[in-house]
Motif scaffolding. Structure first.
Motif, mmCIF file in Angstrom:
data_model
loop_
_atom_site.group_PDB
_atom_site.id
_atom_site.type_symbol
_atom_site.label_atom_id
_atom_site.label_comp_id
_atom_site.label_asym_id
_atom_site.label_seq_id
_atom_site.Cartn_x
_atom_site.Cartn_y
_atom_site.Cartn_z
ATOM 1 N N ASP A 93 0.677 -0.801 0.435
ATOM 2 C CA ASP A 93 -0.040 -0.092 0.594
ATOM 3 C C ASP A 93 0.907 1.897 0.232
ATOM 4 O O ASP A 93 0.464 2.399 -1.082
ATOM 5 C CB ASP A 93 -1.179 -0.231 0.875
ATOM 6 C CG ASP A 93 -1.660 -1.280 1.032
ATOM 7 O OD1 ASP A 93 -2.525 -1.257 -0.170
ATOM 8 O OD2 ASP A 93 -2.892 -1.719 2.380
ATOM 9 N N THR A 94 2.124 1.312 0.976
ATOM 10 C CA THR A 94 2.339 2.082 0.828
ATOM 11 C C THR A 94 3.247 2.896 -1.075
ATOM 12 O O THR A 94 3.562 4.013 -1.354
ATOM 13 C CB THR A 94 4.253 2.039 1.401
ATOM 14 O OG1 THR A 94 3.117 1.329 3.407
ATOM 15 C CG2 THR A 94 4.951 3.751 1.602
ATOM 16 N N ALA A 95 3.971 1.054 -1.449
ATOM 17 C CA ALA A 95 4.189 1.771 -2.343
ATOM 18 C C ALA A 95 3.257 2.203 -3.343
ATOM 19 O O ALA A 95 3.839 3.453 -4.417
ATOM 20 C CB ALA A 95 5.109 0.347 -2.945
ATOM 21 N N ALA A 96 2.387 1.835 -3.533
ATOM 22 C CA ALA A 96 1.717 2.255 -4.638
ATOM 23 C C ALA A 96 1.137 4.011 -4.328
ATOM 24 O O ALA A 96 0.401 4.717 -5.218
ATOM 25 C CB ALA A 96 0.274 1.185 -4.516
ATOM 26 N N LEU A 97 0.938 3.689 -2.682
ATOM 27 C CA LEU A 97 1.013 5.385 -2.722
ATOM 28 C C LEU A 97 1.766 6.356 -3.278
ATOM 29 O O LEU A 97 1.422 7.000 -3.532
ATOM 30 C CB LEU A 97 0.389 5.564 -1.051
ATOM 31 C CG LEU A 97 -0.143 7.134 -0.925
ATOM 32 C CD1 LEU A 97 -0.988 7.862 -1.250
ATOM 33 C CD2 LEU A 97 0.539 7.421 0.956
ATOM 34 N N VAL A 98 3.069 5.924 -3.070
ATOM 35 C CA VAL A 98 4.096 6.169 -2.920
ATOM 36 C C VAL A 98 4.029 6.888 -5.128
ATOM 37 O O VAL A 98 4.140 8.266 -5.709
ATOM 38 C CB VAL A 98 5.950 6.230 -2.901
ATOM 39 C CG1 VAL A 98 6.823 6.795 -3.583
ATOM 40 C CG2 VAL A 98 5.575 6.518 -1.139
ATOM 41 N N MET A 105 -1.338 8.892 -10.588
ATOM 42 C CA MET A 105 -2.072 8.238 -11.186
ATOM 43 C C MET A 105 -3.102 7.954 -10.273
ATOM 44 O O MET A 105 -3.080 7.927 -8.860
ATOM 45 C CB MET A 105 -1.389 6.877 -11.776
ATOM 46 C CG MET A 105 -0.300 6.988 -12.379
ATOM 47 S SD MET A 105 0.242 5.644 -13.562
ATOM 48 C CE MET A 105 -0.674 4.913 -13.466
ATOM 49 N N ASP A 106 -3.415 6.356 -10.261
ATOM 50 C CA ASP A 106 -4.499 6.212 -9.681
ATOM 51 C C ASP A 106 -3.595 5.008 -8.968
ATOM 52 O O ASP A 106 -3.272 3.962 -9.229
ATOM 53 C CB ASP A 106 -5.857 5.138 -10.404
ATOM 54 C CG ASP A 106 -7.267 5.126 -9.089
ATOM 55 O OD1 ASP A 106 -8.250 5.453 -8.498
ATOM 56 O OD2 ASP A 106 -7.171 3.805 -9.270
ATOM 57 N N GLN A 107 -4.551 4.859 -7.330
ATOM 58 C CA GLN A 107 -3.074 4.356 -6.706
ATOM 59 C C GLN A 107 -4.058 2.945 -6.413
ATOM 60 O O GLN A 107 -3.326 1.505 -6.615
ATOM 61 C CB GLN A 107 -3.177 4.608 -5.098
ATOM 62 C CG GLN A 107 -3.085 3.977 -4.088
ATOM 63 C CD GLN A 107 -2.915 4.201 -2.577
ATOM 64 O OE1 GLN A 107 -3.677 5.315 -1.984
ATOM 65 N NE2 GLN A 107 -2.256 3.205 -1.693
ATOM 66 N N SER A 144 17.581 5.002 0.163
ATOM 67 C CA SER A 144 16.784 3.721 1.148
ATOM 68 C C SER A 144 16.127 3.427 0.888
ATOM 69 O O SER A 144 15.373 4.352 1.530
ATOM 70 C CB SER A 144 17.930 3.755 2.715
ATOM 71 O OG SER A 144 18.243 1.974 2.741
ATOM 72 N N GLY A 145 15.457 2.326 1.279
ATOM 73 C CA GLY A 145 13.951 1.710 1.478
ATOM 74 C C GLY A 145 13.059 2.217 0.157
ATOM 75 O O GLY A 145 12.015 1.708 -0.005
#
Length: 665
Positions: A93-98, A105-107, A144-145
């Motif tokens: 979810d965090t990656a999609a939000l970023v 774009m749409d999350q 990093s991350g």
């Protein structure tokens, strides 16, 4: 004591045996890993630590003759992620939000893309993202991350002049390869050569070493012969008239008759280069100037007249007996809206008389006429740097074929071929090769200028000058006198009209026409040849070439001469009233018969030959010519009342009789 020592020795021996066995196992394992599986392990390590990155050879740019950019490539980024790494190390979810925030774009859409194949090592989320939009994400990917995403460079084709010359340039696909136009025909020159490099990354996916495996090479820069200002004027005039007359399609070409350089080439309707039609066979993508053959009608009478001057004793002042305005050829009766009488050859041409033109064609003869049709470049490709159609010349030496070709039927031509043929008259008798590329500049920075090929002489300079004067008569006393005549410049030209043939319905459409005009200016030293064609004009008279195409010729010619810096002729009187005479006023007036001209000192009377007793009362083009070569579409052109043309398939005589009653005065 001895027993204790013996037990110790046994333990030592066992330990030694175990150690030796362990060493053998380790040695065997090392041999297996370092020798037998060496290449496999090396590849696995490289797969984890190295990434192959494509190096894009920058596509060559395209500019007009003055260096104004028409098509350039700008750097953009493709954004990639590793679903497997997200699954292992990060929160989905965090990656999609970023990614959604950075790419706007749409999350949920990004989340579903990643979940579609969660074990995939690489997945492209977005491509051709501008550097301004991708800068934050690409910078974040190096921290990093966020090692689950990275950016790769790719290019985007942009057009600083908008959709100018869209049909000449053609769009470029997302894979950065040309799809149509010069982008496709010269793809190997423009594309350059892609390269590749191998990047070594650390555990955080940060690149610390790069090895170029294949250098990328820049594509060739093309400087075209097009003049962007003339091209803009042509496109505007072409579109304005198409909208005014509700015409579906049209094309216009401006050519330098001295060299064959194309100064402008436009088709209507236009399309967006950045968003071309999705269907490959969309009609909007067709460059009508080179890919749409049609029967030219009366514009083609220029070839007949030139052939007559070259091969017979006929001259502009020679009197031609047009009889009662009716001629019968091969059992078919051809009538002329202008009536008959004895007219000079020049008057026959200026007023586009069918009967007189056919009798002139009889004097030329089938073999000579066929020779000059081919000599003027019809039925063959011009050699321009674009995909083109060769057109078609109906074979056979029958009398009806010769008569048809004398007035522009039984032949299929393209607009560019008409421009090339008109250039022969303009430049003094030379057939030049049209071309679009003025120069090429390769990766070495050296510019190679295209040298125009020497023209091939096909008519004498005297014939060319005579034909210019006859084309001037069209402007002064003929079908172009009100709608085509230029102010301040001498000019010459020829009108043309044809009935519209529907290839799907396989019939001619009543009240629908193809309208044409071909001309040049200034007449004493022609610097431009302009050809205008509209396909599918509406209405009797108002849909003819003199009403629709001729005014566009005048507008384009005026603009082109001004842009090229060619001054008006100071000796010419300006006729301010010419702008007020609209094309509708010209064609709606009933045609007036010219007064009988004073006979020239040398008179040749061309009387109608004996004809068959059984005739069909309809105009010439009722003869069924299957002109569409290989089943291709062919658009017809009847220029005067009583003319008729042919296209794909055979047309019944009754059908053609009904469809061929009205033409241009």
């Amino acid at each position: 004591m001895h027993r204790v020592e013996a037990n110790s020795e046994r333990r030592i021996r066992w330990i030694a045996r175990i150690a030796a066995g362990w060493m053998l196992v380790l040695g065997a394992r090392l041999v297996d890993l370092q020798i037998r599986q060496h290449e496999t392990i090396k590849k696995q390590a490289q797969h984890q630590q190295e990434r192959q990155v494509g190096l894009h050879g920058v596509r060559g740019s395209i500019s007009d003759e003055n260096g104004q950019p028409l098509a350039i490539s700008v750097p953009t980024d493709s954004v990639w992620v590793s679903p497997a790494r997200i699954k292992r190390d990060s929160n989905l979810d965090t990656a999609a939000l970023v990614l959604a925030t950075g790419l706007k774009m749409d999350q949920a859409q990004i989340r579903s893309l990643i979940l579609k194949d969660p074990d995939k090592r690489s997945l492209r989320i977005a491509r051709q993202v501008s550097r301004r939009e991708s800068s934050d994400l690409c910078g974040l990917s190096r921290t990093s991350g966020f090692d689950y995403m990275w950016c790769e460079e790719e290019e985007l084709r942009e057009h600083p002049a908008g959709n100018l010359a869209a049909h000449v340039l053609g769009p470029v696909g997302r894979d950065h390869s040309g799809q149509y136009g010069i982008e496709r025909s010269l793809e190997t020159e423009l594309a350059g050569q892609h390269g590749k490099s191998r990047v070594v990354v650390d555990s955080a996916s940060n690149a610390y070493q790069e090895q170029i495996e294949q250098e990328a090479k820049f594509g060739t820069h093309l400087r075209l012969t097009l003049n962007a200002d003339i091209q803009y004027a042509v496109e505007q005039a072409l579109a304005r008239q198409a909208v005014k007359h509700n015409v579906a399609r049209g094309t216009a070409t401006v050519l330098d008759p001295r060299t064959g350089a194309i100064l402008a080439m436009a088709s209507y309707p236009n399309f967006e280069l950045s968003k071309p039609p999705a269907k490959a066979n969309d009609p909007a993508l067709v460059n009508l100037a080179v890919k749409y053959p049609f029967e030219p009608g009366s514009v083609f009478k220029t070839i007949t007249m030139a052939a007559a001057i070259e091969t017979t004793d006929l001259r502009p002042q020679t009197m031609i007996d047009c009889g009662a305005g009716v001629i019968t050829i091969g059992g078919f009766r051809i009538r002329d809206v202008h009536g008959g009488g004895v007219r000079s050859m020049e008057a026959v041409y200026a007023n586009s008389m069918n009967t007189g033109s056919i009798r002139i064609g009889q004097r030329v003869g089938s073999a000579n006429l066929r020779h000059y049709i081919q000599a003027f470049g019809f039925g063959q490709k011009t050699g321009i740097e674009l995909p083109e159609e060769p057109g078609y010349v109906q074979p056979g030496m029958q009398e009806i074929t010769r008569a048809s070709q004398s007035i522009g039927y039984a032949v299929n031509v393209t607009s560019l071929q008409l421009a090339r043929a008109t250039a022969v008259i303009a430049n003094g008798g030379l057939l030049v090769k049209p071309y679009l590329v003025a120069s090429r500049r390769g990766p070495d920075g050296v510019e190679h200028v295209t040298k125009a090929e020497p023209g091939k002489r096909i008519i004498s300079p005297e014939t060319a000058i005579t034909m210019r004067r006859m084309m001037e008569a069209v402007m002064l006393r003929g079908t172009g006198r009100r709608t085509a005549k230029l102010e301040g410049y001498t000019s010459g030209g020829k009108t043309g009209t044809a009935r519209y043939y529907d290839t799907q319905a396989r019939k001619y459409i009543n009240g629908k026409f193809n309208a044409s005009f071909a001309g040049m200016a200034p007449l004493n030293d022609p610097r431009i040849v302009v050809v205008v064609n509209y396909f599918g004009t509406h209405g009797e008279q108002v849909g003819f070439g003199g009403a629709v195409a001729a005014p566009v010729f005048r507008e384009i010619a005026h603009a082109s001469l001004r842009i090229l810096g060619i001054p008006p002729d100071p000796n010419l009187m300006r006729e301010g009233a010419s702008d007020a005479a609209t094309s509708d006023e010209e064609v709606t007036a009933p045609p007036q018969a010219l007064p009988a001209p004073v006979p020239a000192p040398r008179t040749t009377s061309l009387r109608p030959a004996a004809t068959a007793t059984t005739t069909n009362d309809f105009s010439l083009a009722s003869v069924p010519y299957p002109l569409a070569h290989g089943g291709r579409q062919n658009v017809s052109h009847p220029d005067d009342r009583g003319q008729r043309s042919f296209s794909t398939g055979r047309v019944t005589q009754a059908e053609t009789a009904r469809a061929s009653r009205k033409t241009e005065p």
